[in-house]
Write a protein that holds these residues in place. Structure first.
Motif, PDB file in Angstrom:
ATOM      1  N   ALA A  11       0.826  -1.216   0.000  1.00 50.72           N
ATOM      2  CA  ALA A  11       0.000   0.000   0.000  1.00 50.72           C
ATOM      3  C   ALA A  11       0.856   1.259   0.000  1.00 50.72           C
ATOM      4  CB  ALA A  11      -0.936  -0.013   1.205  1.00 50.72           C
ATOM      5  N   ALA A  12       2.086   1.143   0.544  1.00 53.96           N
ATOM      6  CA  ALA A  12       2.996   2.292   0.577  1.00 53.96           C
ATOM      7  C   ALA A  12       3.760   2.457  -0.738  1.00 53.96           C
ATOM      8  CB  ALA A  12       3.979   2.140   1.734  1.00 53.96           C
ATOM      9  N   GLY A  13       3.508   1.557  -1.703  1.00 55.21           N
ATOM     10  CA  GLY A  13       4.100   1.705  -3.016  1.00 55.21           C
ATOM     11  C   GLY A  13       5.434   1.007  -3.221  1.00 55.21           C
ATOM     12  N   LYS A  14       5.824   0.126  -2.307  1.00 58.30           N
ATOM     13  CA  LYS A  14       7.075  -0.609  -2.462  1.00 58.30           C
ATOM     14  C   LYS A  14       6.794  -2.103  -2.634  1.00 58.30           C
ATOM     15  CE  LYS A  14      10.093   2.718  -2.182  1.00 58.30           C
ATOM     16  NZ  LYS A  14      11.040   2.891  -1.078  1.00 58.30           N
ATOM     17  N   VAL A  15       7.792  -2.823  -3.101  1.00 53.96           N
ATOM     18  CA  VAL A  15       7.678  -4.274  -3.288  1.00 53.96           C
ATOM     19  C   VAL A  15       7.713  -4.950  -1.917  1.00 53.96           C
ATOM     20  CG1 VAL A  15       8.764  -6.333  -4.254  1.00 53.96           C
ATOM     21  CG2 VAL A  15       8.747  -4.192  -5.565  1.00 53.96           C
ATOM     22  N   PRO A  16       6.709  -5.744  -1.578  1.00 51.82           N
ATOM     23  CA  PRO A  16       6.707  -6.376  -0.252  1.00 51.82           C
ATOM     24  C   PRO A  16       7.839  -7.386  -0.060  1.00 51.82           C
ATOM     25  CG  PRO A  16       4.494  -6.354  -1.192  1.00 51.82           C
ATOM     26  CD  PRO A  16       5.446  -5.962  -2.291  1.00 51.82           C
ATOM     27  N   ILE A  17       8.065  -8.235  -1.070  1.00 50.79           N
ATOM     28  CA  ILE A  17       9.048  -9.310  -0.907  1.00 50.79           C
ATOM     29  C   ILE A  17       9.567  -9.723  -2.280  1.00 50.79           C
ATOM     30  CG2 ILE A  17       7.269 -11.126  -0.951  1.00 50.79           C
ATOM     31  CD1 ILE A  17       9.033 -12.656   1.126  1.00 50.79           C
ATOM     32  N   THR A  18      10.818 -10.123  -2.325  1.00 54.92           N
ATOM     33  CA  THR A  18      11.397 -10.679  -3.540  1.00 54.92           C
ATOM     34  C   THR A  18      11.726 -12.153  -3.299  1.00 54.92           C
ATOM     35  OG1 THR A  18      13.604  -9.938  -2.869  1.00 54.92           O
ATOM     36  CG2 THR A  18      12.345  -8.506  -4.349  1.00 54.92           C
ATOM     37  N   VAL A  19      11.547 -12.945  -4.332  1.00 55.09           N
ATOM     38  CA  VAL A  19      11.831 -14.375  -4.272  1.00 55.09           C
ATOM     39  C   VAL A  19      12.538 -14.758  -5.559  1.00 55.09           C
ATOM     40  CG1 VAL A  19      10.893 -16.700  -3.953  1.00 55.09           C
ATOM     41  CG2 VAL A  19       9.717 -14.734  -2.937  1.00 55.09           C
ATOM     42  N   GLY A  20      13.608 -15.531  -5.449  1.00 57.17           N
ATOM     43  CA  GLY A  20      14.393 -15.908  -6.601  1.00 57.17           C
ATOM     44  C   GLY A  20      13.992 -17.239  -7.200  1.00 57.17           C
ATOM     45  N   MET A  21      14.956 -17.940  -7.741  1.00 59.88           N
ATOM     46  CA  MET A  21      14.751 -19.186  -8.468  1.00 59.88           C
ATOM     47  C   MET A  21      14.254 -20.300  -7.540  1.00 59.88           C
ATOM     48  SD  MET A  21      18.813 -19.868  -9.082  1.00 59.88           S
ATOM     49  CE  MET A  21      18.571 -20.987 -10.439  1.00 59.88           C
ATOM     50  N   ALA A  22      14.036 -21.499  -8.115  1.00 63.88           N
ATOM     51  CA  ALA A  22      13.292 -22.559  -7.433  1.00 63.88           C
ATOM     52  C   ALA A  22      13.836 -22.916  -6.060  1.00 63.88           C
ATOM     53  CB  ALA A  22      13.246 -23.808  -8.324  1.00 63.88           C
ATOM     54  N   TRP A  23      15.161 -23.036  -5.908  1.00 62.63           N
ATOM     55  CA  TRP A  23      15.666 -23.454  -4.601  1.00 62.63           C
ATOM     56  C   TRP A  23      15.412 -22.393  -3.536  1.00 62.63           C
ATOM     57  CZ3 TRP A  23      19.356 -20.880  -1.780  1.00 62.63           C
ATOM     58  CH2 TRP A  23      20.217 -19.993  -2.469  1.00 62.63           C
ATOM     59  N   THR A  24      15.392 -21.116  -3.937  1.00 61.38           N
ATOM     60  CA  THR A  24      15.079 -20.063  -2.964  1.00 61.38           C
ATOM     61  C   THR A  24      13.594 -20.091  -2.603  1.00 61.38           C
ATOM     62  OG1 THR A  24      14.562 -18.238  -4.479  1.00 61.38           O
ATOM     63  CG2 THR A  24      16.878 -18.689  -4.067  1.00 61.38           C
ATOM     64  N   GLN A  25      12.761 -20.495  -3.558  1.00 62.46           N
ATOM     65  CA  GLN A  25      11.340 -20.667  -3.279  1.00 62.46           C
ATOM     66  C   GLN A  25      11.117 -21.806  -2.286  1.00 62.46           C
ATOM     67  OE1 GLN A  25       9.592 -21.184  -7.230  1.00 62.46           O
ATOM     68  NE2 GLN A  25      10.903 -19.516  -7.974  1.00 62.46           N
ATOM     69  N   LEU A  26      11.871 -22.890  -2.452  1.00 62.73           N
ATOM     70  CA  LEU A  26      11.754 -24.010  -1.526  1.00 62.73           C
ATOM     71  C   LEU A  26      12.247 -23.620  -0.135  1.00 62.73           C
ATOM     72  CD1 LEU A  26      11.032 -26.951  -1.008  1.00 62.73           C
ATOM     73  CD2 LEU A  26      13.284 -27.607  -1.920  1.00 62.73           C
ATOM     74  N   GLU A  27      13.269 -22.791  -0.074  1.00 57.67           N
ATOM     75  CA  GLU A  27      13.752 -22.315   1.226  1.00 57.67           C
ATOM     76  C   GLU A  27      12.680 -21.471   1.916  1.00 57.67           C
ATOM     77  OE1 GLU A  27      17.071 -19.199   2.741  1.00 57.67           O
ATOM     78  OE2 GLU A  27      17.829 -20.778   1.443  1.00 57.67           O
ATOM     79  N   THR A  45      18.931  -2.161  -1.891  1.00 57.31           N
ATOM     80  CA  THR A  45      18.855  -0.818  -2.466  1.00 57.31           C
ATOM     81  C   THR A  45      17.631  -0.020  -2.028  1.00 57.31           C
ATOM     82  OG1 THR A  45      17.740  -1.692  -4.437  1.00 57.31           O
ATOM     83  CG2 THR A  45      20.150  -1.541  -4.512  1.00 57.31           C
ATOM     84  N   GLY A  46      16.710  -0.656  -1.293  1.00 52.66           N
ATOM     85  CA  GLY A  46      15.550   0.062  -0.794  1.00 52.66           C
ATOM     86  C   GLY A  46      14.349   0.048  -1.709  1.00 52.66           C
ATOM     87  N   GLU A  47      14.310  -0.864  -2.665  1.00 48.95           N
ATOM     88  CA  GLU A  47      13.153  -0.999  -3.547  1.00 48.95           C
ATOM     89  C   GLU A  47      12.140  -2.006  -3.008  1.00 48.95           C
ATOM     90  OE1 GLU A  47      14.470  -1.590  -7.694  1.00 48.95           O
ATOM     91  OE2 GLU A  47      16.454  -1.138  -6.893  1.00 48.95           O
ATOM     92  N   ALA A  48      12.593  -2.892  -2.114  1.00 48.54           N
ATOM     93  CA  ALA A  48      11.727  -3.941  -1.573  1.00 48.54           C
ATOM     94  C   ALA A  48      11.958  -4.064  -0.072  1.00 48.54           C
ATOM     95  CB  ALA A  48      12.000  -5.274  -2.261  1.00 48.54           C
ATOM     96  N   ALA A  49      10.977  -4.645   0.606  1.00 42.08           N
ATOM     97  CA  ALA A  49      11.044  -4.754   2.057  1.00 42.08           C
ATOM     98  C   ALA A  49      11.762  -5.999   2.528  1.00 42.08           C
ATOM     99  CB  ALA A  49       9.632  -4.716   2.649  1.00 42.08           C
ATOM    100  N   TYR A  50      11.374  -7.175   2.004  1.00 41.80           N
ATOM    101  CA  TYR A  50      11.794  -8.443   2.597  1.00 41.80           C
ATOM    102  C   TYR A  50      12.378  -9.407   1.567  1.00 41.80           C
ATOM    103  CZ  TYR A  50       8.417  -7.080   6.309  1.00 41.80           C
ATOM    104  OH  TYR A  50       7.708  -6.424   7.289  1.00 41.80           O
ATOM    105  N   ASN A  51      13.247 -10.269   2.065  1.00 42.44           N
ATOM    106  CA  ASN A  51      13.689 -11.449   1.325  1.00 42.44           C
ATOM    107  C   ASN A  51      14.071 -12.499   2.364  1.00 42.44           C
ATOM    108  OD1 ASN A  51      15.973 -13.242   0.055  1.00 42.44           O
ATOM    109  ND2 ASN A  51      14.971 -12.285  -1.696  1.00 42.44           N
ATOM    110  N   VAL A  52      13.697 -13.751   2.116  1.00 42.67           N
ATOM    111  CA  VAL A  52      14.089 -14.850   2.998  1.00 42.67           C
ATOM    112  C   VAL A  52      15.285 -15.553   2.377  1.00 42.67           C
ATOM    113  CG1 VAL A  52      13.411 -17.080   3.979  1.00 42.67           C
ATOM    114  CG2 VAL A  52      11.783 -15.179   3.939  1.00 42.67           C
ATOM    115  N   MET A  53      16.376 -15.587   3.121  1.00 45.96           N
ATOM    116  CA  MET A  53      17.594 -16.197   2.598  1.00 45.96           C
ATOM    117  C   MET A  53      18.479 -16.617   3.771  1.00 45.96           C
ATOM    118  SD  MET A  53      19.268 -17.338   0.133  1.00 45.96           S
ATOM    119  CE  MET A  53      17.780 -17.014  -0.847  1.00 45.96           C
TER     120      MET A  53
END
Length: 435
Positions: free
Chosen positions: A198-214, A276-284
């Motif tokens: 709602a604030a206009g930023k990307v909530p979360i980024t997710v990469g390729m398949a193994w990162t999705q499984l993580e 870089t401040g374009e997205a909030a979260y990433n699980v890694m």
């Protein structure tokens, strides 16, 4: 033959292993049982996937210690980069099948070793644990996770935690969220993501398949809890259950909130928008800290890290480890490498750079202070939290199972299946665990 389905509850699992053919026996690991002759000098061929960024820098620091401790040996880089180790594993499989093994190779400790053990391609290195005094240096919880039918087949260089959220403080604050007070469960975390959107930023980024499984495994352990998550690997928790369905529905909402443009990218490009401040979260996994540091970002100033909401008190374990292949040409050189990667100087030099923590639990206070604030927090968590094993990184399930789950995740993220179809594919992928 019992397969390694899980390393839950700090209990070892059993494997019935036949003697290695051709007159070679899988024994103490202190003899040259391969086709080559042991050498007290020369090149040591080492296969890793540490070929970029902090991983390469950490490897280079480790090699320096190795060549200082063992000047008669020379490190031969047989590294293969890409795909979180997938490229290295493909080439390694071909070399092992052709009976042309490297002197030692990197693998994830745990169930990922099942295929190598079953094929009698790696030696029992238990005797090296006595020779190097590793039973005193490594915590009992780790020794138990490495032990199969009373034998140990690899030596860990580090410990990583996979269930970590990396978050940009400025993006959270812009959305009206307090970076110091993350949500306490998955539903609350999804609500926070909606605020970011709602604030206009990307909530979360997710990469390729193994990162999705993580990400998926982190959601599962957050929703199910440690015991029920562990039950996914010994049959006490049904992959077809309503509890898993609910968790997959949570996962589906998170994927819907993700920037889809990164779904075919490796973890670094997917993490970059958070840096870089374009997205909030990433699980890694916590190797990600090096990317923030390389960008000049400071922990708890520019970014924060915390367990996936709902999984606080659970440590999603994986470890990079090295083996002694059957047929290694330079067995003495391989043992020298195993000694360096498990010793204090090697583990400190490597892990301070890579972002992981040492497998050793005998570091002095001054040695601990050489590590960053996040790593010191991770050491404390590993000592105190409930340990569970990562699916995506080979600790919980054999390679074939994780590969099938990777494929199911990729299909689902691309919109080619719904939650019911996704669950059915996970059930099918997990079927070998009950055999």
């Amino acid at each position: 033959m019992k397969r390694i389905a899980a390393f839950a509850g700090f209990a070892a699992v059993s494997l019935m292993l036949a003697a290695c053919g051709g007159g070679a026996q899988q024994g103490s690991g202190t003899e040259n049982t391969g086709s080559g002759e042991s050498a007290a000098s020369g090149e040591v061929s080492v296969v890793t996937w540490w070929e970029a960024g902090s991983e390469k820098d950490g490897r280079d620091a480790l090699v320096k210690v190795f060549e200082e401790e063992h000047p008669d040996f020379m490190f031969k880089n047989a590294a293969v980069a890409g795909g979180g180790g997938s490229q290295a594993k493909q080439k390694l499989a071909a070399d092992l099948a052709a009976k042309n093994p490297p002197d030692t190779f990197q693998a994830h400790a745990g169930a990922e070793l099942t295929d190598y053990i079953d094929a009698m391609q790696i030696e029992d290195v238990s005797a090296l644990y006595d020779e190097f005094n590793l039973r005193d240096a490594f915590p009992d919880t780790l020794i138990d996770r490495l032990t199969v039918d009373g034998k140990i087949y690899s030596v860990p260089s580090n410990i990583h935690r996979a269930n970590v959220v990396w978050a940009n403080k400025a993006v959270l604050e812009e959305a009206g969220l307090d970076p110091a007070k993350p949500a306490t469960d998955i539903e609350g975390w999804i609500a926070d993501m909606e605020k970011v959107k709602a604030a206009g930023k990307v909530p979360i980024t997710v990469g390729m398949a193994w990162t999705q499984l993580e990400l998926l495994e982190s959601v599962l352990m957050a929703d199910l809890g440690a015991d029920a998550y562990n039950g996914l690997f010994d049959g006490s928790t049904d992959w077809a259950s309503a509890e898993v369905t609910k968790s997959l529905e949570h996962y589906s909402k998170i994927i819907d909130l993700a920037d889809k443009s990164y779904l075919n990218e490796d973890w670094e490009p997917a993490m970059n928008p958070v840096i870089t401040g374009e997205a909030a979260y990433n699980v890694m996994g916590d190797w990600a800290i090096a990317s923030f540091e390389a960008a000049g970002k400071k922990y708890n100033e520019d970014y924060v890290a915390f367990p996936v909401p709902g999984s606080d008190g659970i440590f999603d374990f994986l470890a990079d480890s090295f083996t002694l292949p059957v047929g290694a040409k330079n067995v003495d050189g391989a043992k020298a490498w195993l000694q360096t990667i498990s010793g204090k100087p090697g583990q400190i030099a490597f892990n301070t750079i890579k972002g992981s923590i040492p497998a050793r639990s005998d570091l002095t206070d001054d040695e601990v202070k050489q590590f960053g604030e996040y790593q010191q927090d991770a050491m404390k968590s590993f000592a105190e939290d409930t340990i569970v094993s990562s699916i995506a990184h080979g600790a919980a399930v054999p390679v074939a199972v994780s590969n099938d789950m990777n494929a199911a995740c990729a299909k689902f993220a691309q919109g080619a299946s719904d939650v019911a179809g996704f669950q059915a594919e996970l059930v099918k992928a997990a079927a070998p665990l009950s055999k």
